[in-house]
Design a protein around this motif. Structure first.
Motif, PDB file in Angstrom:
ATOM      1  N   GLN A  10      16.477  11.930   8.870  1.00 43.18           N
ATOM      2  CA  GLN A  10      15.418  12.721   8.236  1.00 43.18           C
ATOM      3  C   GLN A  10      15.157  12.200   6.826  1.00 43.18           C
ATOM      4  O   GLN A  10      14.004  12.091   6.398  1.00 43.18           O
ATOM      5  N   LEU A  11      16.216  11.881   6.122  1.00 47.49           N
ATOM      6  CA  LEU A  11      16.091  11.348   4.769  1.00 47.49           C
ATOM      7  C   LEU A  11      15.417   9.978   4.794  1.00 47.49           C
ATOM      8  O   LEU A  11      14.512   9.705   3.987  1.00 47.49           O
ATOM      9  N   ILE A  12      15.816   9.126   5.714  1.00 47.66           N
ATOM     10  CA  ILE A  12      15.204   7.796   5.845  1.00 47.66           C
ATOM     11  C   ILE A  12      13.718   7.931   6.148  1.00 47.66           C
ATOM     12  O   ILE A  12      12.882   7.227   5.566  1.00 47.66           O
ATOM     13  N   LEU A  13      13.369   8.826   7.051  1.00 53.18           N
ATOM     14  CA  LEU A  13      11.968   9.015   7.431  1.00 53.18           C
ATOM     15  C   LEU A  13      11.136   9.494   6.248  1.00 53.18           C
ATOM     16  O   LEU A  13      10.069   8.935   5.955  1.00 53.18           O
ATOM     17  N   ALA A  14      11.598  10.506   5.540  1.00 52.16           N
ATOM     18  CA  ALA A  14      10.848  11.040   4.407  1.00 52.16           C
ATOM     19  C   ALA A  14      10.715   9.996   3.297  1.00 52.16           C
ATOM     20  O   ALA A  14       9.633   9.815   2.724  1.00 52.16           O
ATOM     21  N   ALA A  15      11.799   9.308   2.996  1.00 55.42           N
ATOM     22  CA  ALA A  15      11.762   8.274   1.954  1.00 55.42           C
ATOM     23  C   ALA A  15      10.863   7.117   2.376  1.00 55.42           C
ATOM     24  O   ALA A  15      10.101   6.581   1.565  1.00 55.42           O
ATOM     25  N   GLY A  16      10.934   6.739   3.639  1.00 52.37           N
ATOM     26  CA  GLY A  16      10.079   5.668   4.147  1.00 52.37           C
ATOM     27  C   GLY A  16       8.609   6.028   4.085  1.00 52.37           C
ATOM     28  O   GLY A  16       7.768   5.194   3.740  1.00 52.37           O
ATOM     29  N   ASP A  17       8.281   7.269   4.407  1.00 54.56           N
ATOM     30  CA  ASP A  17       6.900   7.732   4.296  1.00 54.56           C
ATOM     31  C   ASP A  17       6.422   7.636   2.852  1.00 54.56           C
ATOM     32  O   ASP A  17       5.302   7.205   2.579  1.00 54.56           O
ATOM     33  N   SER A  18       7.280   8.042   1.921  1.00 59.80           N
ATOM     34  CA  SER A  18       6.920   7.978   0.513  1.00 59.80           C
ATOM     35  C   SER A  18       6.674   6.537   0.079  1.00 59.80           C
ATOM     36  O   SER A  18       5.668   6.238  -0.584  1.00 59.80           O
ATOM     37  N   LYS A  19       7.567   5.649   0.466  1.00 58.57           N
ATOM     38  CA  LYS A  19       7.420   4.248   0.070  1.00 58.57           C
ATOM     39  C   LYS A  19       6.148   3.651   0.654  1.00 58.57           C
ATOM     40  O   LYS A  19       5.420   2.931  -0.038  1.00 58.57           O
ATOM     41  N   GLN A  55      18.334  15.627   0.163  1.00 58.37           N
ATOM     42  CA  GLN A  55      19.473  15.194  -0.641  1.00 58.37           C
ATOM     43  C   GLN A  55      20.081  16.380  -1.401  1.00 58.37           C
ATOM     44  O   GLN A  55      21.299  16.535  -1.454  1.00 58.37           O
ATOM     45  N   THR A  56      19.238  17.217  -1.966  1.00 66.06           N
ATOM     46  CA  THR A  56      19.713  18.394  -2.702  1.00 66.06           C
ATOM     47  C   THR A  56      20.505  19.320  -1.789  1.00 66.06           C
ATOM     48  O   THR A  56      21.557  19.844  -2.181  1.00 66.06           O
ATOM     49  N   ASP A  57      20.010  19.511  -0.576  1.00 68.12           N
ATOM     50  CA  ASP A  57      20.731  20.347   0.388  1.00 68.12           C
ATOM     51  C   ASP A  57      22.111  19.771   0.681  1.00 68.12           C
ATOM     52  O   ASP A  57      23.092  20.521   0.769  1.00 68.12           O
ATOM     53  N   LEU A  58      22.192  18.454   0.817  1.00 69.29           N
ATOM     54  CA  LEU A  58      23.493  17.816   1.053  1.00 69.29           C
ATOM     55  C   LEU A  58      24.448  18.071  -0.110  1.00 69.29           C
ATOM     56  O   LEU A  58      25.616  18.401   0.094  1.00 69.29           O
ATOM     57  N   ILE A  59      23.934  17.934  -1.312  1.00 72.47           N
ATOM     58  CA  ILE A  59      24.768  18.131  -2.495  1.00 72.47           C
ATOM     59  C   ILE A  59      25.218  19.586  -2.600  1.00 72.47           C
ATOM     60  O   ILE A  59      26.399  19.870  -2.864  1.00 72.47           O
ATOM     61  N   ILE A  75      24.685   6.046   3.611  1.00 69.98           N
ATOM     62  CA  ILE A  75      24.508   5.151   2.460  1.00 69.98           C
ATOM     63  C   ILE A  75      23.143   4.470   2.534  1.00 69.98           C
ATOM     64  O   ILE A  75      22.424   4.370   1.533  1.00 69.98           O
ATOM     65  N   HIS A  76      22.763   4.049   3.717  1.00 68.25           N
ATOM     66  CA  HIS A  76      21.457   3.428   3.941  1.00 68.25           C
ATOM     67  C   HIS A  76      20.340   4.418   3.601  1.00 68.25           C
ATOM     68  O   HIS A  76      19.334   4.046   2.975  1.00 68.25           O
ATOM     69  N   ALA A  77      20.509   5.671   3.977  1.00 67.90           N
ATOM     70  CA  ALA A  77      19.515   6.707   3.683  1.00 67.90           C
ATOM     71  C   ALA A  77      19.366   6.893   2.171  1.00 67.90           C
ATOM     72  O   ALA A  77      18.244   7.014   1.660  1.00 67.90           O
ATOM     73  N   GLN A  78      20.488   6.914   1.468  1.00 64.09           N
ATOM     74  CA  GLN A  78      20.443   7.057   0.014  1.00 64.09           C
ATOM     75  C   GLN A  78      19.736   5.853  -0.624  1.00 64.09           C
ATOM     76  O   GLN A  78      19.000   6.001  -1.599  1.00 64.09           O
ATOM     77  N   ASP A  79      19.947   4.672  -0.054  1.00 64.25           N
ATOM     78  CA  ASP A  79      19.274   3.474  -0.543  1.00 64.25           C
ATOM     79  C   ASP A  79      17.765   3.604  -0.359  1.00 64.25           C
ATOM     80  O   ASP A  79      16.990   3.255  -1.247  1.00 64.25           O
ATOM     81  N   HIS A  80      17.342   4.118   0.788  1.00 68.80           N
ATOM     82  CA  HIS A  80      15.913   4.339   1.033  1.00 68.80           C
ATOM     83  C   HIS A  80      15.334   5.300  -0.003  1.00 68.80           C
ATOM     84  O   HIS A  80      14.220   5.088  -0.500  1.00 68.80           O
ATOM     85  N   LEU A  81      16.060   6.348  -0.315  1.00 71.84           N
ATOM     86  CA  LEU A  81      15.585   7.306  -1.311  1.00 71.84           C
ATOM     87  C   LEU A  81      15.438   6.636  -2.672  1.00 71.84           C
ATOM     88  O   LEU A  81      14.416   6.808  -3.353  1.00 71.84           O
ATOM     89  N   SER A  82      16.409   5.846  -3.060  1.00 72.95           N
ATOM     90  CA  SER A  82      16.337   5.146  -4.346  1.00 72.95           C
ATOM     91  C   SER A  82      15.137   4.201  -4.394  1.00 72.95           C
ATOM     92  O   SER A  82      14.415   4.140  -5.401  1.00 72.95           O
ATOM     93  N   MET A  83      14.914   3.478  -3.312  1.00 77.13           N
ATOM     94  CA  MET A  83      13.781   2.552  -3.269  1.00 77.13           C
ATOM     95  C   MET A  83      12.458   3.308  -3.302  1.00 77.13           C
ATOM     96  O   MET A  83      11.495   2.852  -3.931  1.00 77.13           O
ATOM     97  N   ALA A  84      12.388   4.446  -2.640  1.00 77.04           N
ATOM     98  CA  ALA A  84      11.153   5.242  -2.650  1.00 77.04           C
ATOM     99  C   ALA A  84      10.842   5.726  -4.060  1.00 77.04           C
ATOM    100  O   ALA A  84       9.681   5.709  -4.490  1.00 77.04           O
TER     101      ALA A  84
END
Length: 107
Positions: A10-19, A55-59, A75-84
């Protein structure tokens, strides 16, 4: 599929959409379509807000004692978020630069 993978994807998808929306904004700005570019920035921000909420929910869950297994997919999902995040910031700056270029060309 485990809950960890589901959350990560879900995180990868949302971050990918943003990017993707950020990249579309840059392309529109390069062609002089600044209104369209700004619409893509708005969509990118919405998708990034969704990713950030995941991400906030995870934290928050971890602070409550409900952590997930950290694996390469997370970790890959977090990387996608950072790149987005970086791509959206860059898109905003590039739109401003393209606007300046177009204004100079018009003079």
């Amino acid at each position: 599929m485990s809950e960890t993978y589901e959350i990560a994807f879900q995180l990868i998808l949302a971050a990918g959409d943003s990017k993707s929306e950020s990249m579309n904004a840059i392309k529109k700005a390069r062609a002089g379509g600044f209104d369209e570019a700004n619409l893509h920035v708005e969509k990118a921000q919405e998708a990034l807000t969704n990713a950030h909420q995941i991400q906030t929910d995870l934290i928050q869950n971890e602070s409550r004692g409900k952590s997930i297994d950290i694996n390469m997919i997370v970790i890959h999902a977090q990387d996608h978020l950072s790149m987005a995040l970086t791509t959206l910031d860059s898109a905003r700056e590039m739109i401003n630069l393209y606007q300046m270029i177009y204004e100079i060309k018009e003079k």
